[in-house]
Design an enzyme around this catalytic site. Structure first.
Site, PDB file in Angstrom:
ATOM      1  N   ILE A  85       0.855  -1.182   0.000  1.00 45.44           N
ATOM      2  CA  ILE A  85       0.000   0.000   0.000  1.00 45.44           C
ATOM      3  C   ILE A  85       0.900   1.243   0.000  1.00 45.44           C
ATOM      4  O   ILE A  85       2.123   1.131   0.021  1.00 45.44           O
ATOM      5  CB  ILE A  85      -0.942   0.038   1.216  1.00 45.44           C
ATOM      6  N   THR A 118       0.918   8.275  -1.283  1.00 49.39           N
ATOM      7  CA  THR A 118       1.951   9.201  -0.830  1.00 49.39           C
ATOM      8  C   THR A 118       2.117  10.326  -1.838  1.00 49.39           C
ATOM      9  O   THR A 118       2.330  11.491  -1.469  1.00 49.39           O
ATOM     10  CB  THR A 118       3.285   8.466  -0.636  1.00 49.39           C
ATOM     11  N   ALA A 119       2.029   9.988  -3.118  1.00 55.14           N
ATOM     12  CA  ALA A 119       2.174  11.005  -4.158  1.00 55.14           C
ATOM     13  C   ALA A 119       1.157  12.130  -3.961  1.00 55.14           C
ATOM     14  O   ALA A 119       1.496  13.322  -4.011  1.00 55.14           O
ATOM     15  CB  ALA A 119       2.005  10.369  -5.535  1.00 55.14           C
ATOM     16  N   HIS A 163       6.207   5.974 -10.513  1.00 55.46           N
ATOM     17  CA  HIS A 163       6.824   4.828 -11.171  1.00 55.46           C
ATOM     18  C   HIS A 163       7.654   5.225 -12.399  1.00 55.46           C
ATOM     19  O   HIS A 163       8.363   6.221 -12.391  1.00 55.46           O
ATOM     20  CB  HIS A 163       5.764   3.787 -11.533  1.00 55.46           C
TER      21      HIS A 163
END
Length: 280
Positions: free
Chosen positions: A54, A112-113, A156
């Site tokens: 997660i 988090t982003a 990513h």
């Protein structure tokens, strides 16, 4: 044992040995490949998964039966999310006012982003952004390119490919976070059911990471199989960036990064209150 993680190269590289029976003394694993937005939501309610990946930002919402495993995740330096807009040829623009009142796509409301973006935007975007649209991370850059949204928050391998879409960088949130705190960026966490032997799970994952580093060729086919149409060199760059010493063990710096992020978020009332000491 049921485990869920993304099909991204860093996750398949890390967990290849574990889920393919290459680590002695481990059970068999039933793998679910899931986008982070899915696991962030699943972790907040009862489900059948024993271990899952997660966002660190989702930790305040996880169900009481789960606990953070201090290895296997994604945390590092120079690997932060990017905010992108269309136009240009991959050039950078630091004009945050471009985002005022705009529609911005994000990969998960509990990522988090997105948390980093909210903390940054509160300081840098006059009047704030407009509508937030959640979509799978691999759909964000095409949507920005095609004008379906004004800007996108990407994670990513997008760090290596956004120029191919004719997009421009507004800000590297990782650089902002590191310069502001001096700490690495806490991105993806591994959690496991408390009823399991968490010490054993930690040892299994650490052994899988070590196996991946010692035998990088062993996971190559598995990584590329799940990386969709990703170029092998991009997949390797992805692994090199996101699989590091923090993947093997969070350590004091890793925990400091996590607690700093979540404390700031709690101070701004962006996440529910939690006992940060319980993370260890």
């Amino acid at each position: 044992m049921k485990i869920a993680y993304s099909p991204c190269p860093n996750d398949t590289f890390v967990f290849h040995a574990l889920v393919h029976g290459l680590i002695p003394g481990t059970p068999s694993f039933d793998v679910t490949y899931a986008d982070i937005d899915i696991t962030n939501t699943l972790s907040a309610s009862p489900n059948e998964l024993d271990i899952m990946k997660i966002s660190y930002a989702a930790l305040p919402w996880i169900a009481p039966e789960y606990k953070l495993v201090p290895c296997g995740g994604a945390l590092g330096r120079g690997c932060g999310p990017l905010v992108l807009t269309s136009g240009g040829s991959g050039g950078k623009s630091q004009d945050a006012s471009l985002l005022s009142g705009k529609r911005v796509a994000v990969p998960s409301e509990r990522s988090t982003a997105y948390l980093l973006f909210r903390l940054w935007a509160a300081q840098n975007v006059p009047g704030g952004v407009g509508e937030i649209v959640v979509m799978p991370f691999h759909e964000i850059m095409p949507a920005v390119r095609d004008g379906l949204i004004d800007a996108g928050l990407v994670i990513h391998e997008a760090r290596f490919t956004y120029q191919n879409y004719g997009l421009s960088q507004v800000v590297d949130l990782g650089n902002w976070w590191e310069s502001d705190t001096g700490l690495p960026i806490p991105l993806g966490a591994i959690i496991a059911r408390r009823s399991l032997d968490l010490s054993a799970i930690r040892e299994w994952i650490q052994a899988s990471v070590e196996y991946a580093w010692q035998h990088p060729e062993a996971s190559r086919a598995y990584v590329l199989e799940h990386a969709q149409e990703m170029d092998p060199s991009v997949a390797q760059s992805h692994i090199d960036l996101y699989v590091n010493d923090f993947t093997a063990d969070l350590g004091d710096d890793g925990f400091a990064a996590i607690t700093t992020l979540l404390q700031r978020a709690m101070d701004e009332e962006l996440v529910p209150m939690m006992d940060l000491a319980s993370l260890r």
